[in-house]
Design a protein around this motif. Structure first.
Motif, PDB file in Angstrom:
ATOM      1  N   LEU A  90       0.813  -1.222   0.000  1.00  0.00           N
ATOM      2  CA  LEU A  90       0.000   0.000   0.000  1.00  0.00           C
ATOM      3  C   LEU A  90       0.845   1.270   0.000  1.00  0.00           C
ATOM      4  O   LEU A  90       0.470   2.283   0.584  1.00  0.00           O
ATOM      5  N   GLY A  91       2.011   1.220  -0.624  1.00  0.00           N
ATOM      6  CA  GLY A  91       2.864   2.390  -0.763  1.00  0.00           C
ATOM      7  C   GLY A  91       3.656   2.765   0.465  1.00  0.00           C
ATOM      8  O   GLY A  91       4.364   3.777   0.467  1.00  0.00           O
ATOM      9  N   MET A  92       3.589   1.976   1.517  1.00  0.00           N
ATOM     10  CA  MET A  92       4.301   2.305   2.761  1.00  0.00           C
ATOM     11  C   MET A  92       5.812   2.436   2.568  1.00  0.00           C
ATOM     12  O   MET A  92       6.423   3.316   3.180  1.00  0.00           O
ATOM     13  N   PRO A  93       6.474   1.625   1.716  1.00  0.00           N
ATOM     14  CA  PRO A  93       7.916   1.809   1.534  1.00  0.00           C
ATOM     15  C   PRO A  93       8.294   3.174   0.943  1.00  0.00           C
ATOM     16  O   PRO A  93       9.433   3.597   1.058  1.00  0.00           O
ATOM     17  N   LEU A  94       7.330   3.854   0.333  1.00  0.00           N
ATOM     18  CA  LEU A  94       7.630   5.167  -0.247  1.00  0.00           C
ATOM     19  C   LEU A  94       7.738   6.263   0.800  1.00  0.00           C
ATOM     20  O   LEU A  94       8.174   7.366   0.490  1.00  0.00           O
ATOM     21  N   LEU A  95       7.358   5.973   2.038  1.00  0.00           N
ATOM     22  CA  LEU A  95       7.492   6.978   3.098  1.00  0.00           C
ATOM     23  C   LEU A  95       8.954   7.346   3.305  1.00  0.00           C
ATOM     24  O   LEU A  95       9.275   8.501   3.562  1.00  0.00           O
ATOM     25  N   TRP A  96       9.861   6.373   3.190  1.00  0.00           N
ATOM     26  CA  TRP A  96      11.284   6.668   3.338  1.00  0.00           C
ATOM     27  C   TRP A  96      11.783   7.510   2.170  1.00  0.00           C
ATOM     28  O   TRP A  96      12.610   8.382   2.336  1.00  0.00           O
ATOM     29  N   THR A  97      11.264   7.241   0.987  1.00  0.00           N
ATOM     30  CA  THR A  97      11.659   8.021  -0.185  1.00  0.00           C
ATOM     31  C   THR A  97      11.093   9.433  -0.101  1.00  0.00           C
ATOM     32  O   THR A  97      11.752  10.390  -0.502  1.00  0.00           O
ATOM     33  N   ALA A  98       9.903   9.582   0.424  1.00  0.00           N
ATOM     34  CA  ALA A  98       9.283  10.908   0.526  1.00  0.00           C
ATOM     35  C   ALA A  98      10.053  11.802   1.500  1.00  0.00           C
ATOM     36  O   ALA A  98      10.123  13.013   1.303  1.00  0.00           O
ATOM     37  N   ARG A  99      10.640  11.216   2.539  1.00  0.00           N
ATOM     38  CA  ARG A  99      11.394  12.027   3.504  1.00  0.00           C
ATOM     39  C   ARG A  99      12.706  12.528   2.905  1.00  0.00           C
ATOM     40  O   ARG A  99      13.161  13.605   3.216  1.00  0.00           O
ATOM     41  N   ALA A 100      13.326  11.731   2.065  1.00  0.00           N
ATOM     42  CA  ALA A 100      14.583  12.111   1.408  1.00  0.00           C
ATOM     43  C   ALA A 100      14.408  11.906  -0.087  1.00  0.00           C
ATOM     44  O   ALA A 100      14.571  10.800  -0.591  1.00  0.00           O
ATOM     45  N   PRO A 101      14.008  12.953  -0.823  1.00  0.00           N
ATOM     46  CA  PRO A 101      13.666  12.810  -2.235  1.00  0.00           C
ATOM     47  C   PRO A 101      14.765  12.213  -3.112  1.00  0.00           C
ATOM     48  O   PRO A 101      14.475  11.609  -4.127  1.00  0.00           O
ATOM     49  N   GLU A 102      16.024  12.351  -2.710  1.00  0.00           N
ATOM     50  CA  GLU A 102      17.095  11.797  -3.540  1.00  0.00           C
ATOM     51  C   GLU A 102      17.313  10.305  -3.291  1.00  0.00           C
ATOM     52  O   GLU A 102      18.076   9.667  -3.996  1.00  0.00           O
ATOM     53  N   SER A 103      16.660   9.749  -2.268  1.00  0.00           N
ATOM     54  CA  SER A 103      16.837   8.326  -1.995  1.00  0.00           C
ATOM     55  C   SER A 103      16.004   7.495  -2.977  1.00  0.00           C
ATOM     56  O   SER A 103      14.949   7.914  -3.422  1.00  0.00           O
ATOM     57  N   PRO A 104      16.477   6.304  -3.320  1.00  0.00           N
ATOM     58  CA  PRO A 104      15.779   5.489  -4.312  1.00  0.00           C
ATOM     59  C   PRO A 104      14.545   4.800  -3.735  1.00  0.00           C
ATOM     60  O   PRO A 104      14.456   4.545  -2.536  1.00  0.00           O
ATOM     61  N   THR A 105      13.602   4.501  -4.602  1.00  0.00           N
ATOM     62  CA  THR A 105      12.423   3.742  -4.218  1.00  0.00           C
ATOM     63  C   THR A 105      12.796   2.263  -4.162  1.00  0.00           C
ATOM     64  O   THR A 105      13.862   1.871  -4.631  1.00  0.00           O
ATOM     65  N   PRO A 106      11.923   1.413  -3.617  1.00  0.00           N
ATOM     66  CA  PRO A 106      12.224  -0.020  -3.614  1.00  0.00           C
ATOM     67  C   PRO A 106      12.461  -0.571  -5.019  1.00  0.00           C
ATOM     68  O   PRO A 106      13.352  -1.404  -5.219  1.00  0.00           O
ATOM     69  N   ALA A 107      11.712  -0.122  -6.005  1.00  0.00           N
ATOM     70  CA  ALA A 107      11.916  -0.585  -7.382  1.00  0.00           C
ATOM     71  C   ALA A 107      13.271  -0.132  -7.914  1.00  0.00           C
ATOM     72  O   ALA A 107      13.937  -0.878  -8.637  1.00  0.00           O
ATOM     73  N   ASP A 108      13.693   1.076  -7.553  1.00  0.00           N
ATOM     74  CA  ASP A 108      15.020   1.572  -7.950  1.00  0.00           C
ATOM     75  C   ASP A 108      16.114   0.699  -7.357  1.00  0.00           C
ATOM     76  O   ASP A 108      17.054   0.295  -8.042  1.00  0.00           O
ATOM     77  N   ARG A 109      15.988   0.421  -6.054  1.00  0.00           N
ATOM     78  CA  ARG A 109      17.007  -0.379  -5.370  1.00  0.00           C
ATOM     79  C   ARG A 109      17.062  -1.797  -5.921  1.00  0.00           C
ATOM     80  O   ARG A 109      18.133  -2.335  -6.163  1.00  0.00           O
ATOM     81  N   PHE A 110      15.897  -2.397  -6.102  1.00  0.00           N
ATOM     82  CA  PHE A 110      15.833  -3.794  -6.515  1.00  0.00           C
ATOM     83  C   PHE A 110      16.332  -3.984  -7.949  1.00  0.00           C
ATOM     84  O   PHE A 110      16.971  -4.978  -8.257  1.00  0.00           O
ATOM     85  N   SER A 111      16.064  -3.018  -8.829  1.00  0.00           N
ATOM     86  CA  SER A 111      16.477  -3.155 -10.218  1.00  0.00           C
ATOM     87  C   SER A 111      17.891  -2.632 -10.468  1.00  0.00           C
ATOM     88  O   SER A 111      18.532  -3.017 -11.438  1.00  0.00           O
ATOM     89  N   GLY A 112      18.352  -1.732  -9.608  1.00  0.00           N
ATOM     90  CA  GLY A 112      19.664  -1.141  -9.803  1.00  0.00           C
ATOM     91  C   GLY A 112      19.658  -0.020 -10.825  1.00  0.00           C
ATOM     92  O   GLY A 112      20.712   0.456 -11.246  1.00  0.00           O
ATOM     93  N   HIS A 113      18.477   0.434 -11.246  1.00  0.00           N
ATOM     94  CA  HIS A 113      18.356   1.509 -12.222  1.00  0.00           C
ATOM     95  C   HIS A 113      17.380   2.561 -11.687  1.00  0.00           C
ATOM     96  O   HIS A 113      16.171   2.436 -11.867  1.00  0.00           O
ATOM     97  N   PRO A 114      17.869   3.612 -11.037  1.00  0.00           N
ATOM     98  CA  PRO A 114      16.964   4.660 -10.558  1.00  0.00           C
ATOM     99  C   PRO A 114      16.367   5.450 -11.738  1.00  0.00           C
ATOM    100  O   PRO A 114      16.989   5.572 -12.782  1.00  0.00           O
ATOM    101  N   LEU A 115      15.162   5.939 -11.527  1.00  0.00           N
ATOM    102  CA  LEU A 115      14.527   6.761 -12.547  1.00  0.00           C
ATOM    103  C   LEU A 115      15.171   8.139 -12.548  1.00  0.00           C
ATOM    104  O   LEU A 115      15.421   8.713 -11.495  1.00  0.00           O
ATOM    105  N   THR A 116      15.415   8.655 -13.727  1.00  0.00           N
ATOM    106  CA  THR A 116      16.003   9.986 -13.870  1.00  0.00           C
ATOM    107  C   THR A 116      15.151  10.816 -14.810  1.00  0.00           C
ATOM    108  O   THR A 116      14.406  10.276 -15.643  1.00  0.00           O
ATOM    109  N   LEU A 117      15.278  12.119 -14.687  1.00  0.00           N
ATOM    110  CA  LEU A 117      14.602  13.030 -15.613  1.00  0.00           C
ATOM    111  C   LEU A 117      15.355  13.054 -16.934  1.00  0.00           C
ATOM    112  O   LEU A 117      16.579  12.960 -16.948  1.00  0.00           O
ATOM    113  N   GLU A 118      14.627  13.180 -18.010  1.00  0.00           N
ATOM    114  CA  GLU A 118      15.275  13.257 -19.328  1.00  0.00           C
ATOM    115  C   GLU A 118      15.563  14.683 -19.697  1.00  0.00           C
ATOM    116  O   GLU A 118      14.942  15.596 -19.354  1.00  0.00           O
TER     117      GLU A 118
END
Length: 172
Positions: A144-172
């Motif tokens: 239910l999006g609870m892991p995103l609470l850590w990302t919301a506190r520190a915007p530069e930190s990766p989401t669980p999908a970023d960490r698990f895949s090893g490819h953080p999302l970036t702006l183009e």
């Protein structure tokens, strides 16, 4: 000499005079937020937009499939069909996420939000990394999006999908 009119000069969303050019007012640099730069870690607002667009596309295709089945059979789906519909939506989410990430490095929603999971000049990411990103996203949705609470506190930190895949999302 009069300045030529631009296409959005008379658009009703700005509060200037009718002849004033769009965006002609200047805001102090201390008040105006800095725009994210290309290649920077994607902010949560862009991520939410991408997720909403992807979810809308998947749900629209699922709804069309259910309506098509209703039209062909002439009967309303039974409650036991809910499990099949959820499995179909899971199937759709896999094929709306993994192949586009492998081929292009972005999904439909990521393209609309100007995000990318690519690293370097490659067209996409590996199939394993794309699958891991999909699983990480499903895990976040299941929690239910609870892991995103850590990302919301520190915007530069990766989401669980970023960490698990090893490819953080970036702006183009």
């Amino acid at each position: 000499m009069r300045e030529p009119r631009r296409s959005l000069d008379d658009f009703p969303l700005h509060d200037g005079e009718p002849g004033e050019a769009w965006g002609a007012r200047e805001t102090p640099s201390s008040v105006a937020p800095a725009a994210p730069t290309s290649g920077a870690v994607a902010p949560m607002g862009h991520r939410w937009s991408a997720a909403a667009a992807d979810a809308a596309a998947i749900l629209a295709i699922g709804a069309l499939a259910i309506l098509g089945a209703r039209w062909v059979t002439g009967s309303v789906p039974r409650l036991s069909g809910v499990a099949w519909a959820l499995a179909f939506l899971l199937f759709l989410s896999f094929f709306a996420t993994v192949p586009p990430l492998v081929l292009f490095g972005k999904t439909l929603g990521m393209a609309l939000a100007e995000l990318s999971a690519r690293s370097g000049m490659a067209a996409g990411i590996s199939a394993t990394a794309a699958f891991r990103r999909w699983v990480g996203t499903l895990g976040t949705v299941a929690a239910l999006g609870m892991p995103l609470l850590w990302t919301a506190r520190a915007p530069e930190s990766p989401t669980p999908a970023d960490r698990f895949s090893g490819h953080p999302l970036t702006l183009e």
